[in-house]
Write an enzyme that holds these catalytic residues in place. Structure first.
Site, PDB file in Angstrom:
ATOM      1  N   LYS A   1      99.169  81.320  11.633  1.00 43.88           N
ATOM      2  CA  LYS A   1      98.621  80.381  10.640  1.00 43.88           C
ATOM      3  C   LYS A   1      99.599  80.170   9.497  1.00 43.88           C
ATOM      4  O   LYS A   1      99.663  79.078   8.935  1.00 43.88           O
ATOM      5  CB  LYS A   1      97.279  80.879  10.099  1.00 43.88           C
ATOM      6  CG  LYS A   1      96.136  80.700  11.083  1.00 43.88           C
ATOM      7  CD  LYS A   1      94.782  80.821  10.422  1.00 43.88           C
ATOM      8  CE  LYS A   1      93.673  80.634  11.416  1.00 43.88           C
ATOM      9  NZ  LYS A   1      92.342  80.881  10.883  1.00 43.88           N
TER      10      LYS A   1
ATOM     11  N   LYS B   1      95.535  78.147  22.676  1.00 44.30           N
ATOM     12  CA  LYS B   1      94.094  78.378  22.524  1.00 44.30           C
ATOM     13  C   LYS B   1      93.424  77.115  21.972  1.00 44.30           C
ATOM     14  O   LYS B   1      93.992  76.458  21.095  1.00 44.30           O
ATOM     15  CB  LYS B   1      93.940  79.537  21.529  1.00 44.30           C
ATOM     16  CG  LYS B   1      92.569  80.065  21.354  1.00 44.30           C
ATOM     17  CD  LYS B   1      92.542  81.057  20.198  1.00 44.30           C
ATOM     18  CE  LYS B   1      92.733  80.352  18.881  1.00 44.30           C
ATOM     19  NZ  LYS B   1      92.445  81.144  17.688  1.00 44.30           N
TER      20      LYS B   1
ATOM     21  N   LYS C   1      89.843  74.724  16.305  1.00 47.94           N
ATOM     22  CA  LYS C   1      89.157  73.707  15.500  1.00 47.94           C
ATOM     23  C   LYS C   1      90.179  72.820  14.815  1.00 47.94           C
ATOM     24  O   LYS C   1      90.031  71.607  14.780  1.00 47.94           O
ATOM     25  CB  LYS C   1      88.309  74.377  14.411  1.00 47.94           C
ATOM     26  CG  LYS C   1      87.147  75.184  14.895  1.00 47.94           C
ATOM     27  CD  LYS C   1      86.325  75.658  13.684  1.00 47.94           C
ATOM     28  CE  LYS C   1      85.706  77.006  13.912  1.00 47.94           C
ATOM     29  NZ  LYS C   1      86.269  78.078  13.101  1.00 47.94           N
TER      30      LYS C   1
HETATM   31  P1  TYM Z   1      86.580  81.404  14.154  1.00 53.92           P
HETATM   32  O1  TYM Z   1      85.772  80.617  13.191  1.00 53.92           O
HETATM   33  O2  TYM Z   1      87.989  81.005  14.363  1.00 53.92           O
HETATM   34  O3  TYM Z   1      85.885  81.394  15.572  1.00 53.92           O
HETATM   35  C1  TYM Z   1      84.526  81.706  15.726  1.00 53.92           C
HETATM   36  C2  TYM Z   1      84.291  82.455  17.010  1.00 53.92           C
HETATM   37  O4  TYM Z   1      84.745  81.677  18.136  1.00 53.92           O
HETATM   38  C3  TYM Z   1      85.684  82.430  18.903  1.00 53.92           C
HETATM   39  N1  TYM Z   1      86.703  81.514  19.414  1.00 53.92           N
HETATM   40  C4  TYM Z   1      86.988  81.350  20.708  1.00 53.92           C
HETATM   41  N2  TYM Z   1      86.482  81.921  21.823  1.00 53.92           N
HETATM   42  C5  TYM Z   1      86.977  81.503  23.005  1.00 53.92           C
HETATM   43  N3  TYM Z   1      87.961  80.581  23.127  1.00 53.92           N
HETATM   44  C6  TYM Z   1      88.507  79.993  22.054  1.00 53.92           C
HETATM   45  N4  TYM Z   1      89.443  79.078  22.180  1.00 53.92           N
HETATM   46  C7  TYM Z   1      88.015  80.371  20.765  1.00 53.92           C
HETATM   47  N5  TYM Z   1      88.319  79.997  19.492  1.00 53.92           N
HETATM   48  C8  TYM Z   1      87.507  80.713  18.684  1.00 53.92           C
HETATM   49  C9  TYM Z   1      86.267  83.430  17.921  1.00 53.92           C
HETATM   50  O5  TYM Z   1      86.815  84.539  18.585  1.00 53.92           O
HETATM   51  C10 TYM Z   1      85.070  83.769  17.072  1.00 53.92           C
HETATM   52  O6  TYM Z   1      84.278  84.742  17.711  1.00 53.92           O
HETATM   53  N6  TYM Z   1      87.672  85.482  11.507  1.00 53.92           N
HETATM   54  C11 TYM Z   1      86.675  84.854  12.321  1.00 53.92           C
HETATM   55  C12 TYM Z   1      85.361  84.663  11.616  1.00 53.92           C
HETATM   56  C13 TYM Z   1      84.807  85.898  10.998  1.00 53.92           C
HETATM   57  C14 TYM Z   1      84.127  86.927  11.687  1.00 53.92           C
HETATM   58  C15 TYM Z   1      83.731  87.856  10.670  1.00 53.92           C
HETATM   59  C16 TYM Z   1      83.843  87.166  13.019  1.00 53.92           C
HETATM   60  C17 TYM Z   1      84.808  86.218   9.676  1.00 53.92           C
HETATM   61  N7  TYM Z   1      84.153  87.395   9.481  1.00 53.92           N
HETATM   62  C18 TYM Z   1      83.049  89.022  11.002  1.00 53.92           C
HETATM   63  C19 TYM Z   1      83.148  88.333  13.337  1.00 53.92           C
HETATM   64  C20 TYM Z   1      82.764  89.255  12.342  1.00 53.92           C
HETATM   65  C21 TYM Z   1      87.163  83.480  12.736  1.00 53.92           C
HETATM   66  O7  TYM Z   1      88.004  82.892  12.091  1.00 53.92           O
HETATM   67  O8  TYM Z   1      86.509  82.953  13.788  1.00 53.92           O
END
Ligand code: TYM
Length: 339
Positions: free
Chosen positions: A120, A201, A204
Site C-alpha cells: 500500500k 488479488k 476494492k
Molecule cells: P478488508 O476491508 O480489506 O477486507 C475485508 C475482508 O475481506 C477479505 N478479502 C478477501 N478475501 C478473499 N479474496 C479477496 N480478494 C479478498 N479481499 C479482501 C479480507 O481478508 C477481510 O477478511 N484490515 C482488515 C479489516 C480489519 C479487520 C479487523 C479484520 C480491521 N480490523 C479486525 C478482522 C479483524 C481489512 O482491511 O480488510
C-alpha cells in the site's frame, strides 16, 4: 481473562468502508461469518478508523455513506443483529485508545515487515503514519473482545499473527491481560483474484478504477455477467485442470466457494469442455447469490431508522464488552490513578 472461561467462544471481524465491497470480501469473509452465528458470540464491526489510513482515497461524505453501506451489506449477507453485534468502530472509543497503547508496544521492525504496508505504501502519494501502525489498531479491535477466532481472507493472516504477537508482548511487559486470537481462513475463496489480472488479488481500490477487475456485491446483473464472461483465462479453449491457468483456477474457486464443493470436484465437471460453459455457470452461480443479497440490501437501506437502531444497539453492546477490557489493560500498564 478468567471470566472468559464460561462463555461461548468469541469471533470478531471487520471490513473497511474504503470502496465497493466485492465477491472476494463476501467469499473470504462475510459468507463464513454468517455460518458462525450459532456457535460463537460474534462481533462484526465496520472499521471506519482503518479507512482513514489513506485519507486521500476517502472523502468524509463518502466515508459516512460507505460506513452505512457496509453495515447494510453485513445484514444483507445474513448477519442477524439479534445474534451478532454489528457496530461502527469509531463509535466505540476504546478501539482508538487501546490502539495507542498497543502502538507503543509494537516494535517498528514488526510493523515494517507487514506485506500490506509495503504494497500500500508503494502506491500511496503520501505515506501516513497510520498506514504503518494500522496493525496495532487491528490488534486493538480483536483484543478488546477477547476474540478466539478471527474469520478473514488469506491476506489478513499476517495482521492476525501480529495481533497475537503484540498481545503476547503486552502480557510479558505488564502481566497476563489479553487472550491470543487465531485466524480462521476458509479452505476455498480465501484469495479471490482480479478477473482482469488473475495474478493480482481482487481489491476494492483497483475495482473502483478498473471495470472488469472485481465483481461488486451491488453491481447490476449485466455488469456481473459481462465481467465474468470477459475474465482473463489463457489462450487455450478447453479446460485441462492439471494445467489450468490462474484465471481458470480463480473462476473454479469462485464457483466452489459458492457451491460449497472443492475446486477439484467442480473442475472435474468441466474437464475437456470449453471455457464458455464454466464462465456461464459461474455467472449464474454468482448472480444466484447476489440477486437476493441486492434485494435485502435495498430493503435495509429503504428503512433508515432500522439500520440506525441496529448500529446504536450494537455500539452499546460492544462498549459493554470493550470498556472493561480497556480498563484492565490501562491498569496493567499503569495508566491513570486506578489500581
Ligand atoms: P478488508 O476491508 O480489506 O477486507 C475485508 C475482508 O475481506 C477479505 N478479502 C478477501 N478475501 C478473499 N479474496 C479477496 N480478494 C479478498 N479481499 C479482501 C479480507 O481478508 C477481510 O477478511 N484490515 C482488515 C479489516 C480489519 C479487520 C479487523 C479484520 C480491521 N480490523 C479486525 C478482522 C479483524 C481489512 O482491511 O480488510
Amino acid at each position: 481473562m478468567t471470566e472468559s472461561n464460561h462463555r461461548k467462544p468469541r469471533v470478531l471481524s471487520g471490513v473497511q468502508p474504503s470502496g465497493a465491497l466485492h465477491i472476494g470480501n463476501y467469499l473470504g469473509a462475510l459468507l463464513q461469518w454468517k455460518d458462525l452465528q450459532d456457535t460463537y458470540e460474534n462481533f462484526f464491526c465496520v472499521v471506519d478508523l482503518h479507512a482513514l489510513t489513506v485519507p486521500e482515497n476517502v472523502k468524509p461524505a463518502v466515508l459516512r455513506e460507505k460506513t452505512l453501506e457496509v453495515a447494510a451489506l453485513y445484514l444483507a449477507s445474513g448477519i442477524d443483529p439479534k445474534r451478532s453485534t454489528v457496530f461502527v468502530q469509531s463509535e466505540v472509543s476504546a478501539h482508538a485508545e487501546l490502539a495507542w497503547v498497543l502502538t507503543c508496544a509494537s516494535p517498528l521492525g514488526w510493523l515494517n515487515r507487514m506485506t500490506q504496508f509495503k504494497s500500500k505504501s508503494e502506491s500511496a502519494h503520501t505515506v501516513g503514519a497510520g498506514l504503518l501502525t494500522y496493525p496495532a489498531l487491528m490488534a486493538a479491535d480483536i483484543l478488546l473482545y477477547e476474540a478466539d477466532q478471527v474469520p478473514v481472507g488469506a491476506d489478513q493472516k499476517q495482521h492476525i499473527e501480529f495481533a497475537r504477537d503484540v498481545a503476547a508482548r503486552f502480557n510479558e511487559l505488564y502481566g497476563p491481560t489479553f487472550k491470543l486470537p487465531n485466524p480462521m481462513i476458509p479452505p476455498t475463496g480465501a484469495r479471490i483474484m482480479g478477473l482482469d489480472a488473475p495474478e493480482q488479488k481482487m481489491s476494492k481500490s483497483t475495482g473502483e478504477k478498473a471495470p472488469g477487475h472485481a465483481i461488486g456485491l451491488l453491481d447490476a446483473p449485466n455488469a456481473v455477467k459481462k465481467a465474468i464472461m470477459r475474465a482473463v483465462t489463457d489462450t487455450g479453449s478447453e479446460l485441462v485442470w492439471a494445467e489450468a491457468s490462474p484465471g481458470l483456477k480463480n473462476l473454479v474457486s469462485i464457483y466452489a466457494a459458492i457451491s460449497g464443493e472443492t475446486p477439484d470436484v467442480v473442475a472435474a465437471r468441466y474437464e475437456g469442455r470449453g471455457y464458455g460453459y464454466l464462465k456461464k455457470d459461474v455467472a449464474e452461480a454468482v448472480e444466484g447469490t447476489l440477486a437476493p443479497l441486492r434485494a435485502r440490501y435495498a430493503e435495509i437501506r429503504g428503512d433508515v431508522g432500522y439500520l440506525d437502531s441496529v448500529l446504536d444497539a450494537g455500539a452499546e453492546r460492544a462498549r459493554a464488552v470493550a470498556d472493561p477490557v480497556l480498563a484492565r489493560a490501562k491498569i496493567a500498564a499503569g495508566l491513570g490513578r486506578t489500581r
